[in-house]
Write an enzyme that holds these catalytic residues in place. Sequence first.
Site, short mmCIF file in Angstrom:
data_model
loop_
_atom_site.label_atom_id
_atom_site.label_comp_id
_atom_site.label_asym_id
_atom_site.label_seq_id
_atom_site.Cartn_x
_atom_site.Cartn_y
_atom_site.Cartn_z
N HIS A 161 0.87 -0.85 0.09
CA HIS A 161 0.46 -0.04 0.18
C HIS A 161 0.64 1.23 -0.07
O HIS A 161 1.60 1.53 1.23
CB HIS A 161 -0.91 0.05 0.95
CG HIS A 161 -1.76 -1.90 1.45
ND1 HIS A 161 -1.79 -1.27 2.27
CD2 HIS A 161 -2.27 -2.18 0.37
CE1 HIS A 161 -2.81 -2.72 3.04
NE2 HIS A 161 -2.58 -3.03 1.13
C1 LIG Z 1 -1.21 -8.55 -3.65
C2 LIG Z 1 -1.68 -6.81 -3.16
C3 LIG Z 1 -2.67 -7.20 -2.44
C4 LIG Z 1 -3.96 -5.85 -2.25
N1 LIG Z 1 -4.90 -6.23 -1.11
C5 LIG Z 1 -5.32 -4.88 -0.74
C6 LIG Z 1 -6.57 -5.06 -0.64
O1 LIG Z 1 -6.89 -5.74 0.18
N2 LIG Z 1 -7.79 -4.31 -0.04
C7 LIG Z 1 -6.66 -2.72 -0.21
O2 LIG Z 1 -7.69 -1.56 0.07
N3 LIG Z 1 -5.46 -2.27 -1.38
C8 LIG Z 1 -5.23 -3.68 -1.29
N4 LIG Z 1 -3.55 -3.63 -2.15
C9 LIG Z 1 -3.19 -2.36 -2.47
C10 LIG Z 1 -4.33 -2.15 -3.80
O3 LIG Z 1 -4.49 -2.75 -5.15
C11 LIG Z 1 -4.50 -0.26 -4.29
O4 LIG Z 1 -4.43 0.23 -3.71
C12 LIG Z 1 -4.94 0.61 -5.32
O5 LIG Z 1 -5.57 -0.83 -5.97
C13 LIG Z 1 -4.77 1.61 -6.02
O6 LIG Z 1 -5.07 2.67 -6.61
P1 LIG Z 1 -4.76 2.84 -7.84
O7 LIG Z 1 -5.94 3.34 -8.56
O8 LIG Z 1 -4.51 4.23 -7.38
O9 LIG Z 1 -3.18 2.31 -8.47
P2 LIG Z 1 -2.87 1.11 -9.08
O10 LIG Z 1 -4.61 0.31 -9.27
O11 LIG Z 1 -1.71 1.24 -8.59
O12 LIG Z 1 -2.91 1.67 -10.19
C14 LIG Z 1 -2.27 3.01 -10.93
C15 LIG Z 1 -2.78 2.19 -13.24
O13 LIG Z 1 -1.70 3.70 -13.19
C16 LIG Z 1 -1.36 2.79 -14.45
N5 LIG Z 1 0.30 4.56 -14.74
C17 LIG Z 1 1.28 4.00 -13.93
N6 LIG Z 1 2.28 4.81 -14.33
C18 LIG Z 1 1.21 5.70 -15.43
C19 LIG Z 1 2.40 6.75 -16.31
N7 LIG Z 1 3.28 6.67 -16.65
N8 LIG Z 1 1.15 6.73 -17.65
C20 LIG Z 1 -0.15 5.53 -17.47
N9 LIG Z 1 -0.41 4.78 -16.73
C21 LIG Z 1 0.60 4.76 -15.41
C22 LIG Z 1 -0.68 1.30 -14.01
O14 LIG Z 1 -0.22 0.75 -14.80
C23 LIG Z 1 -2.04 1.36 -13.18
O15 LIG Z 1 -2.78 0.64 -14.00
C24 LIG Z 1 -3.71 -4.75 -2.69
C25 LIG Z 1 -2.26 -5.08 -3.40
C26 LIG Z 1 -1.50 -5.90 -4.11
C27 LIG Z 1 -0.69 -5.42 -4.60
#
Ligand SMILES: Cc1cc2nc3c(=O)[nH]c(=O)nc-3n(C[C@H](O)[C@H](O)[C@H](O)COP(=O)(O)OP(=O)(O)OC[C@H]3O[C@@H](n4cnc5c(N)ncnc54)[C@H](O)[C@@H]3O)c2cc1C
Lengths: 555, 181
Positions: free
Chosen positions: A492
């Site tokens: 996280h």
């Molecule tokens: C194994 C695992 C288990 C987890 N379990 C939980 C859980 O049980 N509960 C919970 O609350 N959270 C959990 N999480 C965390 C959760 O997945 C993240 O908090 C959440 O996905 C974050 O959302 P986000 O949209 O901010 O970022 P992300 O889901 O990380 O998405 C970011 C996106 O941005 C894109 N990106 C990055 N850089 C660029 C760029 N320069 N140009 C264009 N696109 C870009 C990436 O390709 C990605 O698709 C877990 C994570 C993992 C890895």
Amino acid sequence: MNSQNGADLDRTPADSRRSSPEPGRTAFDRTPSDRVDVCIVGAGPSGALIAAELSAAGHDVVVLDAGPRFDPADRENEMENHLRPGNPEPLWGMGGKRDAYSATGDHHYPLNAARVKGIGGSTLHWQGMVMRLHEQDFELDSSVGLGADWPISYDDLRPYYAAAEEAFSVAGASDNPFSPPREQPHPLPAFPPSYSDSLFAEACESLGITTHSVPNARNSEATDEAGACVGYGTCKPVCPSGAKYDATRHVNVAEANGARIVDRAPVQRLEHDASGERVTAAVYATPDGEEHRQEAREFVLAAGGVETPRLLLLSESEQYPDGLANSSGLVGRYFMDHLFAGVGGQLDERTRQKHVGFITSESHQFYDRPDDSRTAIKLEFLNYAGPAPADVAMTADSFGDDLLDDIWSAYGNHAAMGALVEQLPRKENRVRLDHSRTDDHGNPVPDVVWRLDDRTRATIRRANEIQRSVLEELGAEITWTVGPDDTGPAFHHMGTTRMGTDPSESVVDSQLRTHDLANLTVAGSSVFVTGGAMNPTLTIAALSLKAADHLAARL
Amino acid sequence: MELTRRDVLGALSAAGVGSVSGCSDLLEDGAAGESPTEDDPITDHDVETLVALAEVVYPSGVTEIESFVREYSVVRVREDPTYARGVGETVARLDDYVAEWHDDAYADLSASARADVLEQMAVDTADPDPDGVAGERIRYYLVNELLYAFYASPTGAGLLGLENPPGHPGGTTSYREGPHE
Ligand SMILES: Cc1cc2nc3c(=O)[nH]c(=O)nc-3n(C[C@H](O)[C@H](O)[C@H](O)COP(=O)(O)OP(=O)(O)OC[C@H]3O[C@@H](n4cnc5c(N)ncnc54)[C@H](O)[C@@H]3O)c2cc1C
Ligand code: SF4
């Protein structure tokens, strides 16, 4: 500069099944749209929810994501890949030059195990535990003198939490005496406790520890979007049935509303106008080797807690030599994660583990901090302790009846507790650029500088103490402990563009808009001021919905 | 304990070949041929060898191994031509090894001789590796595939009290139930 031919070569089966919302444009055409209302970087839950909201309100939205669009039809194969040992293929394609990184802190950070790049983001891999932060989390400094206060309170976020639970179709119950006030039941009923939960509950009761249900972003009943969970038990890293929420759901909603979703389009930098007050374009690369500029009235950076600060730092200009939105010097600073603490052992009775891949009981009794002596602890009772029979079989050095005996003693009587432990924001923990190494586009890679402080270590020890007492009460022979010396991150990534009212001490304001650039919103856990010990994504979703409201008001 | 068609479907689902669940056609015409063809990438001899191995690596109380392995393998290889090729080549390697000591192919050896061969080739301690030495390939393509088919299915895992093993969509009831014994 038309990428049509090159993009064609890179067309995937998923591409062919898609149609483009824009007339005259094929779905795998990655050339930019004419200046749109909103350009969102990142198609994880944060970007997807904002895209769904703003497209529903009739705005023109383009979402650019660095990773591919995975074909849902491949999920069973992904599951098999994961279950079979000796299969070297990395799941969700993480790794390689695209995802190169450094980790130079005292404590190594395994970044590529901790995120997914692709449409849906890290929720493709996540576990799907979704709980609200506590009221104390938003006022940690004023209540117990730890960390810092958020510029918003639990009450400010409360309606958005309810909306986020609706969006994720959260299965939950109102039996948790420690949870903050809520206004309505969860959208779906909670998954009932497991058999091993009942063993734990008894032991906890005699120790005065209260256990309760866990809110899950996982369908306990069928909804319009997905069927009910069928118990594959491989939720992390892949749910073949789609019962576990992932952000492709809201990507699909956004697309149906007319938003454009462009995959394999890593944004290289953001450009600003001459005044330095507005972002003008997101410059992105496409698989054919071209670079394009997407112009928009508003920009949303939702690339996760590591890539978001990295992209701001990569967007340095003459006017902003230290990177965009970084007049405070805090972009990348205050990196936090939750730490895992765990204790496991074996009982002399069967514990029925591994039937499902998610947990159904927790205790938040040790969450709120009584004073400044420790940080938050969230206790978990695992449903998947020890190996499954197939794990034992495939690595065993016996066959036939001997193997059956070996599996009998290895599977079936394990019990384990996990915990998430809070780490407070510290300036020296940070994401910065490593100029000595570059990714597949020649950009400096992120360097995660991370170490554990003494208070975090002490809290991990305290979590272990509680866990040990419960397992001992259960009559377990304790066989392993994950404590301060062998702990690892829960994946996280928080704190790297913190929210605040003072532009010299924060990167974004309480609307999630950067202090420096009027049309740049940052959404995701990077805006967290403190991390608490709850899995972050429900809060990410709530904040994203809040940001979407502010954006809609400005558009 | 008898392995049934239901077990085959369970094993295939755990192996990610879930689309055949409930579709008995594939199983009906799942007979293997003399030599591999595009439609039938696995030969009778390959299947016989897998059955001969299964008799060594599965617990002794399990019956109807032959039809279980035959039906499982035929569908599994049809879904994955790379795997099918690997099976064919690895069976040949196993037979080559056996040919140095015996006149028979592996499938024709006695049960105890078959177990001995696995030990001599260090298959019991080998890491599964599709590109490794013979013992590692046998572990990957043949032995672990068989162990996976059995122990990742509700039948094999069920022997150990896990009726809904990972990879099997066995619902959300069993996790709540206490031990059945
Ligand atoms: C194994 C695992 C288990 C987890 N379990 C939980 C859980 O049980 N509960 C919970 O609350 N959270 C959990 N999480 C965390 C959760 O997945 C993240 O908090 C959440 O996905 C974050 O959302 P986000 O949209 O901010 O970022 P992300 O889901 O990380 O998405 C970011 C996106 O941005 C894109 N990106 C990055 N850089 C660029 C760029 N320069 N140009 C264009 N696109 C870009 C990436 O390709 C990605 O698709 C877990 C994570 C993992 C890895
Ligand atoms: S147990 Fe997990 S993987 Fe299986 S259907 Fe439910 S959510 Fe999906």
